[in-house]
Structures are given as structure tokens and as C-alpha cells.
Design a protein around this motif. Sequence first.
Motif, PDB file in Angstrom:
ATOM      1  N   GLU A   1       0.941  -1.195   0.012  1.00  0.00           N
ATOM      2  CA  GLU A   1       0.055   0.032  -0.047  1.00  0.00           C
ATOM      3  C   GLU A   1       0.766   1.370   0.137  1.00  0.00           C
ATOM      4  O   GLU A   1       0.443   2.034  -0.488  1.00  0.00           O
ATOM      5  CB  GLU A   1      -0.878  -0.022   1.169  1.00  0.00           C
ATOM      6  N   LEU A   2       1.927   1.153   0.735  1.00  0.00           N
ATOM      7  CA  LEU A   2       2.818   2.420   0.706  1.00  0.00           C
ATOM      8  C   LEU A   2       4.034   2.555  -0.260  1.00  0.00           C
ATOM      9  O   LEU A   2       4.527   3.846  -0.384  1.00  0.00           O
ATOM     10  CB  LEU A   2       3.483   2.502   2.364  1.00  0.00           C
ATOM     11  N   ALA A   3       4.134   1.653  -0.921  1.00  0.00           N
ATOM     12  CA  ALA A   3       5.430   1.764  -1.969  1.00  0.00           C
ATOM     13  C   ALA A   3       4.942   2.502  -3.011  1.00  0.00           C
ATOM     14  O   ALA A   3       3.968   2.546  -3.361  1.00  0.00           O
ATOM     15  CB  ALA A   3       5.822   0.394  -2.340  1.00  0.00           C
ATOM     16  N   PRO A   4       5.646   3.058  -3.946  1.00  0.00           N
ATOM     17  CA  PRO A   4       5.682   3.790  -4.959  1.00  0.00           C
ATOM     18  C   PRO A   4       5.158   2.959  -5.934  1.00  0.00           C
ATOM     19  O   PRO A   4       5.404   1.629  -6.158  1.00  0.00           O
ATOM     20  CB  PRO A   4       7.035   4.440  -5.520  1.00  0.00           C
ATOM     21  N   SER A   5       4.110   3.334  -7.064  1.00  0.00           N
ATOM     22  CA  SER A   5       3.466   2.778  -8.003  1.00  0.00           C
ATOM     23  C   SER A   5       4.795   1.769  -8.984  1.00  0.00           C
ATOM     24  O   SER A   5       4.251   0.871  -9.625  1.00  0.00           O
ATOM     25  CB  SER A   5       2.699   3.535  -8.959  1.00  0.00           C
ATOM     26  N   HIS A   6       5.864   2.607  -9.117  1.00  0.00           N
ATOM     27  CA  HIS A   6       7.151   1.781  -9.803  1.00  0.00           C
ATOM     28  C   HIS A   6       7.172   0.128  -9.386  1.00  0.00           C
ATOM     29  O   HIS A   6       7.431  -0.546 -10.420  1.00  0.00           O
ATOM     30  CB  HIS A   6       8.261   2.644  -9.992  1.00  0.00           C
ATOM     31  N   TYR A   7       6.880   0.022  -8.114  1.00  0.00           N
ATOM     32  CA  TYR A   7       7.413  -1.051  -7.558  1.00  0.00           C
ATOM     33  C   TYR A   7       6.023  -1.959  -7.498  1.00  0.00           C
ATOM     34  O   TYR A   7       6.160  -3.106  -7.748  1.00  0.00           O
ATOM     35  CB  TYR A   7       7.935  -1.114  -6.157  1.00  0.00           C
ATOM     36  N   THR A   8       5.103  -1.156  -7.127  1.00  0.00           N
ATOM     37  CA  THR A   8       3.753  -1.995  -6.905  1.00  0.00           C
ATOM     38  C   THR A   8       3.056  -2.555  -8.293  1.00  0.00           C
ATOM     39  O   THR A   8       2.563  -3.549  -8.305  1.00  0.00           O
ATOM     40  CB  THR A   8       2.699  -1.291  -6.091  1.00  0.00           C
ATOM     41  N   ASP A   9       3.387  -1.921  -9.337  1.00  0.00           N
ATOM     42  CA  ASP A   9       3.084  -2.356 -10.560  1.00  0.00           C
ATOM     43  C   ASP A   9       3.562  -3.487 -11.157  1.00  0.00           C
ATOM     44  O   ASP A   9       3.329  -4.198 -11.975  1.00  0.00           O
ATOM     45  CB  ASP A   9       3.094  -1.039 -11.818  1.00  0.00           C
ATOM     46  N   ARG A  10       4.750  -3.774 -10.441  1.00  0.00           N
ATOM     47  CA  ARG A  10       5.506  -4.890 -10.664  1.00  0.00           C
ATOM     48  C   ARG A  10       5.127  -6.177 -10.143  1.00  0.00           C
ATOM     49  O   ARG A  10       5.111  -7.576 -10.452  1.00  0.00           O
ATOM     50  CB  ARG A  10       7.244  -4.805 -10.466  1.00  0.00           C
ATOM     51  N   VAL A  11       3.936  -6.216  -8.960  1.00  0.00           N
ATOM     52  CA  VAL A  11       3.575  -7.420  -8.592  1.00  0.00           C
ATOM     53  C   VAL A  11       1.863  -7.105  -8.849  1.00  0.00           C
ATOM     54  O   VAL A  11       1.218  -6.309  -9.384  1.00  0.00           O
ATOM     55  CB  VAL A  11       3.678  -7.418  -6.910  1.00  0.00           C
ATOM     56  N   LEU A  12       1.198  -8.108  -8.351  1.00  0.00           N
ATOM     57  CA  LEU A  12      -0.291  -8.258  -8.494  1.00  0.00           C
ATOM     58  C   LEU A  12      -1.098  -7.140  -7.905  1.00  0.00           C
ATOM     59  O   LEU A  12      -0.420  -6.447  -6.953  1.00  0.00           O
ATOM     60  CB  LEU A  12      -0.743  -9.622  -8.068  1.00  0.00           C
ATOM     61  N   PRO A  13      -2.217  -6.727  -8.345  1.00  0.00           N
ATOM     62  CA  PRO A  13      -2.906  -5.746  -7.606  1.00  0.00           C
ATOM     63  C   PRO A  13      -3.136  -6.200  -6.144  1.00  0.00           C
ATOM     64  O   PRO A  13      -3.024  -7.436  -5.731  1.00  0.00           O
ATOM     65  CB  PRO A  13      -4.222  -5.514  -8.384  1.00  0.00           C
ATOM     66  N   PHE A  14      -3.550  -5.065  -5.407  1.00  0.00           N
ATOM     67  CA  PHE A  14      -3.541  -5.456  -3.985  1.00  0.00           C
ATOM     68  C   PHE A  14      -4.263  -6.487  -3.347  1.00  0.00           C
ATOM     69  O   PHE A  14      -3.763  -7.407  -2.652  1.00  0.00           O
ATOM     70  CB  PHE A  14      -4.055  -4.009  -3.125  1.00  0.00           C
ATOM     71  N   TRP A  15      -5.536  -6.462  -3.689  1.00  0.00           N
ATOM     72  CA  TRP A  15      -6.495  -7.547  -3.269  1.00  0.00           C
ATOM     73  C   TRP A  15      -6.180  -8.914  -4.163  1.00  0.00           C
ATOM     74  O   TRP A  15      -6.468 -10.022  -3.375  1.00  0.00           O
ATOM     75  CB  TRP A  15      -7.949  -7.151  -3.558  1.00  0.00           C
ATOM     76  N   THR A  16      -5.806  -8.923  -5.128  1.00  0.00           N
ATOM     77  CA  THR A  16      -5.145 -10.116  -5.697  1.00  0.00           C
ATOM     78  C   THR A  16      -3.974 -10.535  -5.057  1.00  0.00           C
ATOM     79  O   THR A  16      -3.859 -11.878  -4.637  1.00  0.00           O
ATOM     80  CB  THR A  16      -4.942 -10.114  -7.201  1.00  0.00           C
ATOM     81  N   PHE A  17      -3.251  -9.628  -4.492  1.00  0.00           N
ATOM     82  CA  PHE A  17      -2.000 -10.033  -3.932  1.00  0.00           C
ATOM     83  C   PHE A  17      -2.226 -10.443  -2.435  1.00  0.00           C
ATOM     84  O   PHE A  17      -1.851 -11.507  -2.088  1.00  0.00           O
ATOM     85  CB  PHE A  17      -1.253  -8.914  -3.930  1.00  0.00           C
ATOM     86  N   ALA A  18      -3.476  -9.927  -1.903  1.00  0.00           N
ATOM     87  CA  ALA A  18      -3.689 -10.227  -0.454  1.00  0.00           C
ATOM     88  C   ALA A  18      -4.226 -11.612  -0.540  1.00  0.00           C
ATOM     89  O   ALA A  18      -4.058 -12.587   0.344  1.00  0.00           O
ATOM     90  CB  ALA A  18      -4.656  -9.538  -0.182  1.00  0.00           C
ATOM     91  N   GLY A  19      -4.892 -12.080  -1.603  1.00  0.00           N
ATOM     92  CA  GLY A  19      -5.544 -13.095  -1.743  1.00  0.00           C
ATOM     93  C   GLY A  19      -4.507 -14.571  -1.973  1.00  0.00           C
ATOM     94  O   GLY A  19      -4.724 -15.373  -1.582  1.00  0.00           O
TER      95      GLY A  19
END
Length: 443
Positions: free
Chosen positions: A331-349
Amino acid sequence: MKSGHQALFAILAQRCWQAISGAVTVLMITTFLDVHEQGWYFGLLSLAALYTIFDMGLSLVLVQAAAHEFIGLSWLKNGHIHGPRARRFEALAAWAIRHYAWLALAFGLIVTPFGFWFFSAAPSKGPAWQMPWVILTAINAASLVLLPFLSLVEGSGGIREVYLVRLLQTVAGALLCWIALAGGLGLWAVVMPASAGIVVQGIWLWQRKSRLVRSALATQIGPINWRREIWPHQWQIAVSWLCGYMLTQLYIPLLFAVQGAAVAGQMGLSLTLSNMLGLLALSWITRHVPDMANAVAGGDLDRFRTLCRRDLILSCLAFLGGAAVLCIVHELAPSHYTDRVLPFWTFAGLLLSGFLGHIQTSLATQLRSFRREPLVWILLAGSTLTAAGAAWGAVHYSSGGVVAAMLCVQLFLSTPASILLYRRCIDRWRQGLSAPFPVPERH
């Protein structure tokens, strides 16, 4: 107790370094590889992980077998074994090294050309991958030859020593991987961890266990009856490892084939984080594998249950704490990094599915002390349903469909059925209503 704490420290040190170095590697990948190269990076790794299927669970069986065979024995200098049954332990090592040599040959001859076919048919053409792929499969094949020595030493009670070796392997591998990424070597970074691992293990064997290696190469395979003593337990773990590959690695090549390298890279990075968390949490279970096997061999089920209950609670708390940290960082990391992993709720699942799978793995690890694999059919059914659901979900809903299939099967089938069967087995064995397995006689 002191040796147990030392073993836990060594395991945690190795697993913590895996977590820390894994986080750094994630940052390096997102910095020095583009989104498509990231997909090819994890695509090569996931397909090379087929070596776990060729291992067929034998490395785990050897840990259990060594724990039983090493009773009354001790290590001397340079890997010499002292005790009345030393020749039988050396015969076990001799059988293992020859068996793994054939497995390594089969791996190289089958997986290398299969990878050429798979990646050549990929919808997204990537960077030069051919030579890194050939070198990676060759090194993994060589690693298979050396693998049984770690299992034998771990089963003999040398958990601290084995995990210190693995720590050095992961440290050297991570450093070389980072250098390759920062130096612009691209997919050659995939080869570095495996290369460092085989060099470190070779040095360890030469310096500390040379006598064991020589005796394994020179000893005739006499007292070990593979069909009677090894295979009845191994085939069940082999099925478990096949299912494990389906549950942890299959999704990356699946998404690679139907959605392209970018989506596969997101899944690969997310699975890397989830799997690292599972490995770290499993340390509380792993440290007592020989102790649990010895407790069962001695008929001390009370001690076995005490170890299991305490370690399972600590292991689950460690996983949940780590998962919470990963979600906060997402949730807190810049989008440059979070875009390289799954979206938040998919990642939480995905993390929730990983936690449920961690419970199942922990229970199966504990029950292997009885040289049985009662959860194998649950795992097989769950992984088959998950693979089928993930294949359909990947085509229609991309990575979200894959994670939904994983979570549903774990939540409604695999985990509750595993817990129910685990309790039933322990209660029956404890009350003497069903003999768990024929414990090998101590000669």
C-alpha cells in the motif's frame, strides 16, 4: 535444548537472509529489468524448477531414513562415521549418489529440449534466453548429484551445519545475481544463484565431508533395499512434490503462455514473496524434523505432539506477521514497484492462499515422521482442481482468476480436510488403534 536453539538460529539465519536478499533482488529486478524481461526471468526459473519433480521427494525421505539409521552413530573428522552400523549408513549414501546421478541425467535430457520448445512458442518474444537456459539446466542437473549429501547430514542431526551451508549458498548466489543485474547481464542473472550454490556445496564436501563422499563412491549397494525400504514412502512424497510444483510454479508458465511475459512476471514476483514468507515460517517446523522422527521411532508420541503443537503455532504466527508487513508495504510503496506485483486484493488473496497452504505443508511435514503421507490424496485432489481452475481462470480473468481458483480450493477443500485427517491420524496412532508404520529394527 542447546543444540535445538543452535539449529533454529542457523535455520532462521538462512531463511532471514533469503527473505532479505529476496527483497533486495525484487528491487534489483524492478530497477534493472523491464516488465517483459521480468516475465522471462521468472519464466526460466519456474520451468527449471521441474528438477523438484525429478527429485520425487527422495531428499525428504533421505532425511527421515538418515535420522533412523544414524541412531548410535557419530561424526568424526572429515565426514568419517563411527559406530556399529556405519557401513549401513555408508551404503545408504552410496545408493543415494548413484540414484541421483541417473535423475540428473534424465533431467538434463528431458527438461532442456522441453524448455526450447516452450519458450520458442511463447506469444511474447524476449531477449536472448537460449544460452542462459542451457547453462541453468546443466547446473541444476549437477546440483541434483550433490543434493543427497545435504539430506543425509541433516537427517543425522547436523541441521545447523546444513543450514549454514545453505546460508553461504544463498549469500553467494544473491551477491552474484545482484552483480549480474547491475552489470546489465539481463537473463544471465538467473544462472548465478544455482552456480554459486554448487560451488559452495562442493567446497563444503571437500573440506568437511570428503570421507563420506569417498565411501559413497566406493561402497557397494548391498544392505539397502530401495523397493522395500525407500519406495513405499517415497512415492507418496513424490506425488506431494508434483502437487507442490503445480501449486507454486505452474501458474507462471501458464500465464506466460496465455497472457504474456508481463503478467507472468507480476505473478512470479508475487509468488516469490509469498514462497519466501512460507520458507521463513516453516523454519519452526524444520528445526525439529530429526527430533520428531526419533520420537516416533522411540514410541514417544507425547513428545512428538508437544513439538508439533508448539512449532505449528509459532510458524503460523510468523507467516501472518510477515503477510501483514507485505500488505502494508504494498500500500505504501511507489507505483513503480507495486505495478510489478499483482494488484493489492489479488496479492492479499495470494498471501491468504499461501498461508492455508503453509498449514497443510506443516501438517504433512510432521506426519512424515511416521514414514507415511496420509495427506497425499487431499493434496492431489486439491492441486488437480486448482490447476484446472487456474487454467480456465488464466484464460478468462488473467492472474485474478488464477488466485481465485487457488484460494477457493484451499479454503473449502484442502485445508479443512487436511486438519481433520491430521487429527484423526494422530488420535488413532496415539491410542494404538492403528499401528502407524513398521519402525525399522535397530541392529
